[in-house]
Write a protein that holds these residues in place. Structure first.
Motif, PDB file in Angstrom:
ATOM      1  N   ILE A 377       3.020   8.291  -8.008  1.00  0.00           N
ATOM      2  CA  ILE A 377       3.333   8.774  -9.349  1.00  0.00           C
ATOM      3  C   ILE A 377       3.915   7.626 -10.159  1.00  0.00           C
ATOM      4  CG2 ILE A 377       5.640   9.630  -8.659  1.00  0.00           C
ATOM      5  CD1 ILE A 377       5.119  11.949 -10.703  1.00  0.00           C
ATOM      6  N   THR A 378       3.486   7.509 -11.402  1.00  0.00           N
ATOM      7  CA  THR A 378       3.975   6.480 -12.312  1.00  0.00           C
ATOM      8  C   THR A 378       5.007   7.094 -13.238  1.00  0.00           C
ATOM      9  OG1 THR A 378       1.868   5.304 -12.211  1.00  0.00           O
ATOM     10  CG2 THR A 378       3.313   4.796 -14.066  1.00  0.00           C
ATOM     11  N   ALA A 379       6.198   6.493 -13.275  1.00  0.00           N
ATOM     12  CA  ALA A 379       7.298   7.069 -14.033  1.00  0.00           C
ATOM     13  C   ALA A 379       8.213   5.972 -14.540  1.00  0.00           C
ATOM     14  CB  ALA A 379       8.084   8.052 -13.164  1.00  0.00           C
ATOM     15  N   ALA A 380       9.018   6.330 -15.549  1.00  0.00           N
ATOM     16  CA  ALA A 380      10.087   5.468 -16.053  1.00  0.00           C
ATOM     17  C   ALA A 380      11.361   6.276 -16.019  1.00  0.00           C
ATOM     18  CB  ALA A 380       9.781   4.995 -17.469  1.00  0.00           C
ATOM     19  N   SER A 381      12.495   5.629 -15.715  1.00  0.00           N
ATOM     20  CA  SER A 381      13.732   6.390 -15.565  1.00  0.00           C
ATOM     21  C   SER A 381      14.958   5.524 -15.812  1.00  0.00           C
ATOM     22  CB  SER A 381      13.807   6.989 -14.150  1.00  0.00           C
ATOM     23  OG  SER A 381      14.981   7.764 -14.001  1.00  0.00           O
ATOM     24  N   SER A 415       5.367   2.456 -10.332  1.00  0.00           N
ATOM     25  CA  SER A 415       4.737   3.389  -9.410  1.00  0.00           C
ATOM     26  C   SER A 415       5.670   3.690  -8.244  1.00  0.00           C
ATOM     27  CB  SER A 415       3.421   2.812  -8.884  1.00  0.00           C
ATOM     28  OG  SER A 415       2.800   3.720  -7.992  1.00  0.00           O
ATOM     29  N   PHE A 416       5.766   4.965  -7.880  1.00  0.00           N
ATOM     30  CA  PHE A 416       6.550   5.414  -6.730  1.00  0.00           C
ATOM     31  C   PHE A 416       5.624   6.222  -5.824  1.00  0.00           C
ATOM     32  CE2 PHE A 416       9.316   4.886 -10.356  1.00  0.00           C
ATOM     33  CZ  PHE A 416      10.390   4.178  -9.839  1.00  0.00           C
ATOM     34  N   SER A 417       5.859   6.133  -4.516  1.00  0.00           N
ATOM     35  CA  SER A 417       4.929   6.779  -3.603  1.00  0.00           C
ATOM     36  C   SER A 417       5.670   7.536  -2.510  1.00  0.00           C
ATOM     37  CB  SER A 417       3.987   5.747  -2.975  1.00  0.00           C
ATOM     38  OG  SER A 417       4.715   4.808  -2.203  1.00  0.00           O
ATOM     39  N   ASP A 439      17.456  10.142 -17.642  1.00  0.00           N
ATOM     40  CA  ASP A 439      16.216  10.481 -18.340  1.00  0.00           C
ATOM     41  C   ASP A 439      15.040   9.935 -17.548  1.00  0.00           C
ATOM     42  OD1 ASP A 439      14.169  11.042 -20.079  1.00  0.00           O
ATOM     43  OD2 ASP A 439      14.976   9.927 -21.773  1.00  0.00           O
ATOM     44  N   THR A 440      14.204  10.837 -17.033  1.00  0.00           N
ATOM     45  CA  THR A 440      13.005  10.436 -16.295  1.00  0.00           C
ATOM     46  C   THR A 440      11.778  10.891 -17.057  1.00  0.00           C
ATOM     47  OG1 THR A 440      14.111  10.507 -14.139  1.00  0.00           O
ATOM     48  CG2 THR A 440      11.709  10.686 -14.146  1.00  0.00           C
ATOM     49  N   ARG A 441      10.804  10.015 -17.160  1.00  0.00           N
ATOM     50  CA  ARG A 441       9.555  10.319 -17.861  1.00  0.00           C
ATOM     51  C   ARG A 441       8.378  10.084 -16.927  1.00  0.00           C
ATOM     52  NH1 ARG A 441      10.708   7.793 -23.949  1.00  0.00           N
ATOM     53  NH2 ARG A 441      12.686   8.929 -24.261  1.00  0.00           N
ATOM     54  N   LEU A 442       7.466  11.042 -16.874  1.00  0.00           N
ATOM     55  CA  LEU A 442       6.325  10.987 -15.964  1.00  0.00           C
ATOM     56  C   LEU A 442       5.055  10.688 -16.737  1.00  0.00           C
ATOM     57  CD1 LEU A 442       7.087  14.207 -13.867  1.00  0.00           C
ATOM     58  CD2 LEU A 442       7.953  11.878 -13.501  1.00  0.00           C
ATOM     59  N   ASP A 443       4.271   9.741 -16.228  1.00  0.00           N
ATOM     60  CA  ASP A 443       3.025   9.361 -16.893  1.00  0.00           C
ATOM     61  C   ASP A 443       1.814   9.979 -16.193  1.00  0.00           C
ATOM     62  OD1 ASP A 443       1.023   8.215 -18.342  1.00  0.00           O
ATOM     63  OD2 ASP A 443       1.465   6.143 -17.791  1.00  0.00           O
ATOM     64  N   TRP A 444       1.580   9.617 -14.925  1.00  0.00           N
ATOM     65  CA  TRP A 444       0.409  10.168 -14.212  1.00  0.00           C
ATOM     66  C   TRP A 444       0.641  10.075 -12.715  1.00  0.00           C
ATOM     67  CZ3 TRP A 444      -2.680   6.842 -11.146  1.00  0.00           C
ATOM     68  CH2 TRP A 444      -2.440   5.479 -11.315  1.00  0.00           C
ATOM     69  N   TRP A 445      -0.234  10.767 -11.951  1.00  0.00           N
ATOM     70  CA  TRP A 445      -0.115  10.770 -10.501  1.00  0.00           C
ATOM     71  C   TRP A 445      -1.499  10.854  -9.865  1.00  0.00           C
ATOM     72  CZ3 TRP A 445      -2.348  15.009  -8.321  1.00  0.00           C
ATOM     73  CH2 TRP A 445      -2.404  16.174  -9.086  1.00  0.00           C
ATOM     74  N   GLU A 446      -1.568  10.560  -8.564  1.00  0.00           N
ATOM     75  CA  GLU A 446      -2.800  10.752  -7.789  1.00  0.00           C
ATOM     76  C   GLU A 446      -2.466  10.775  -6.302  1.00  0.00           C
ATOM     77  OE1 GLU A 446      -5.617   7.593  -8.200  1.00  0.00           O
ATOM     78  OE2 GLU A 446      -4.212   6.040  -7.562  1.00  0.00           O
ATOM     79  N   PHE A 447      -3.350  11.395  -5.533  1.00  0.00           N
ATOM     80  CA  PHE A 447      -3.253  11.365  -4.082  1.00  0.00           C
ATOM     81  C   PHE A 447      -4.262  10.353  -3.531  1.00  0.00           C
ATOM     82  CE2 PHE A 447      -1.144  15.324  -4.901  1.00  0.00           C
ATOM     83  CZ  PHE A 447      -0.261  15.494  -3.848  1.00  0.00           C
ATOM     84  N   ARG A 448      -3.958   9.869  -2.332  1.00  0.00           N
ATOM     85  CA  ARG A 448      -4.871   8.948  -1.654  1.00  0.00           C
ATOM     86  C   ARG A 448      -5.029   9.373  -0.210  1.00  0.00           C
ATOM     87  NH1 ARG A 448      -1.802   3.631  -4.126  1.00  0.00           N
ATOM     88  NH2 ARG A 448      -2.547   3.898  -6.276  1.00  0.00           N
TER      89      ARG A 448
END
Length: 448
Positions: A377-381, A415-417, A439-448
């Motif tokens: 997941i891609t995030a800023a915090s 990116s955090f995993s 304050d955490t903001r979420l951009d996008w995510w994916e599974f692998r």
């Protein structure tokens, strides 16, 4: 008593929405809506608790499966009509496609109906006229435009409250090629016309006589009438007081969109104009008439048209449910004040914010196939947040937990995993937020 996940709840939760306008483009269903401001977005401190309408911009959403929707934020606002006379009143729009262009028809609350044009369904939309397309200055009836292009290429625009009007549009879709005709009163008509054609029949769906407004419709053998009242798509109910239809065929199904107060009622039954859009499938009889449907909450949840693929970028603002969360376009602090709004920006990346313990994003029908091994997941915090991944319910089995740590700024995304186990086959996926700080903001995510 059925829970939220067993009833047909509103489609969107990050914002209050109304006046749905569906548009099918290729494999995607786009839904344009008006936007009832939340209290924090109303600039007048004395009006934040008011029951009235506070509407400054228009929003866009999209789906390919009818249950997981991606938000695209504001596509246009009152600021895109510099000749408008009011700072409030971004009422019901319709967007249509023709000749590779997209035309957004908007009422300007006491200043007629304007039109914006774009090369993309996301915008940016621009005003080609610099003036209203239609405006009878003797009244405020010029609202709720609905546009349809017939098989012969002739486009028509219907509009009006409490009277029904129509006119022919030119091939440029920004001019009239006929005078304005006022129709004889259609029984039970109030406002919000939705004009379309299906299997040789012309339809005019509308909000029926207030109050409460319901979803009614009339039929005709001609695009200009006469119109015959055929009944209700959804009957009046004291659980609702306003409505506005949008109707389309998509992937072999027919859908009606409308509005209600069901999302607001999760927090208060004190009335405010904070509406939310819902949808349901409809069917037609052999003679073209529409089978009446029950009230939204009396129906089962919408059926999913295909499973969601988690092995690709999924935007955080894609969800089936996310009550309590907020969303915004990156780099655009939209305060709700018209003077502070940007002109139509076109497609921009968005993020989800205002995460609190106990809140979650639900995705329906996620196909993990033979099994996922990792979640990213891609995030800023400026703080931290635990994203616990659960299957099938908010309290379902945990398949992994991603820990989002401070990135030093809400503008700096990393990116955090997390390792994932026991995630195979088709499940509903819950991204559950815990131990939220800062304050955490979420951009996008994916599974692998």
């Amino acid at each position: 008593m059925r829970g939220l996940e067993q009833v047909n709840m509103p489609l969107f939760q990050t914002k209050f929405t109304a006046d749905p306008s569906p548009l099918v483009v290729g494999d995607t269903l786009f839904l344009y809506t008006s936007h009832d401001a939340s209290p924090e977005d109303i600039p007048d401190e004395n009006e934040k608790g008011s029951a009235g309408f506070f509407m400054y911009d228009w929003l866009l959403w999209s789906t390919t499966d009818m249950v997981n929707w991606t938000e695209h934020g504001a596509v246009a606002s009152l600021k895109d009509f510099p000749w408008r006379s009011r700072e409030n009143g971004a009422w019901a729009i319709q967007t249509v496609a023709r000749n590779g262009k997209y035309y957004l028809y908007a009422p300007l609350h006491g200043h007629g109906i304007g039109v914006l044009v774009a090369d993309s369904p996301y915008g940016p939309f621009k005003d080609p006229l610099g003036k209203p397309l239609v405006w009878d200055q003797s009244n405020w009836f010029d609202i709720d435009p609905s546009v349809y292009t017939d098989d012969d290429g002739q486009a028509y625009m219907y509009w009006g409250n409490p009277h029904t009007y129509w006119a022919k549009l030119g091939n440029d879709m920004t001019s009239l090629t006929s005078g304005v005709t006022k129709l004889p009163h259609i029984p039970n008509y109030q406002e919000g016309p939705w004009f379309y054609k299906r299997h040789g029949h012309y339809y005019l769906g509308f909000a029926s006589t207030c109050c409460p407004e319901a979803l009614g419709y009339a039929m005709s053998d001609s695009p200009t009438g006469p119109w015959e009242w055929k009944g209700y798509i959804m009957k009046p109910t004291p659980r609702d007081r306003g409505n506005h239809p949008g109707i389309c065929d998509y992937k072999g199904h027919s859908y009606v969109f409308g509005q209600n107060y069901d999302l607001m009622h999760l927090e208060t039954f004190v009335h405010h104009e904070r509406r939310s859009v819902s949808a349901t499938e409809i069917t037609y009889h052999a003679d073209g008439t529409i089978e009446e449907v029950p009230y939204w909450l009396d129906q089962q949840p919408m059926k999913q048209l295909h499973w969601l693929n988690p092995y690709q970028r999924v935007e955080a603002e894609t969800m089936a449910w996310g009550f309590g969360l907020k969303s915004a376009k990156m780099g655009i602090p939209n305060t709700g004040v018209v003077a502070d709004m940007p002109a139509s920006t076109g497609k921009r990346n968005m993020y989800i914010y205002d995460l609190n313990d106990g809140e979650y994003i639900r995705l329906r029908g996620v196909d993990f196939k033979k099994g996922a091994k990792q979640f990213c997941i891609t995030a800023a915090s400026t703080g931290s947040c635990a994203v616990t991944l659960r299957l099938d319910s908010q309290d379902g089995p945990v398949i992994g937990t991603a820990i989002i740590k401070s990135t030093g700024s809400v503008e700096k995304y990393k990116s955090f995993s997390a390792k994932v186990k026991d995630a195979a086959g088709v499940h509903d996926l819950y991204l559950c937020f815990e131990k939220t700080q800062g304050d955490t903001r979420l951009d996008w995510w994916e599974f692998r």
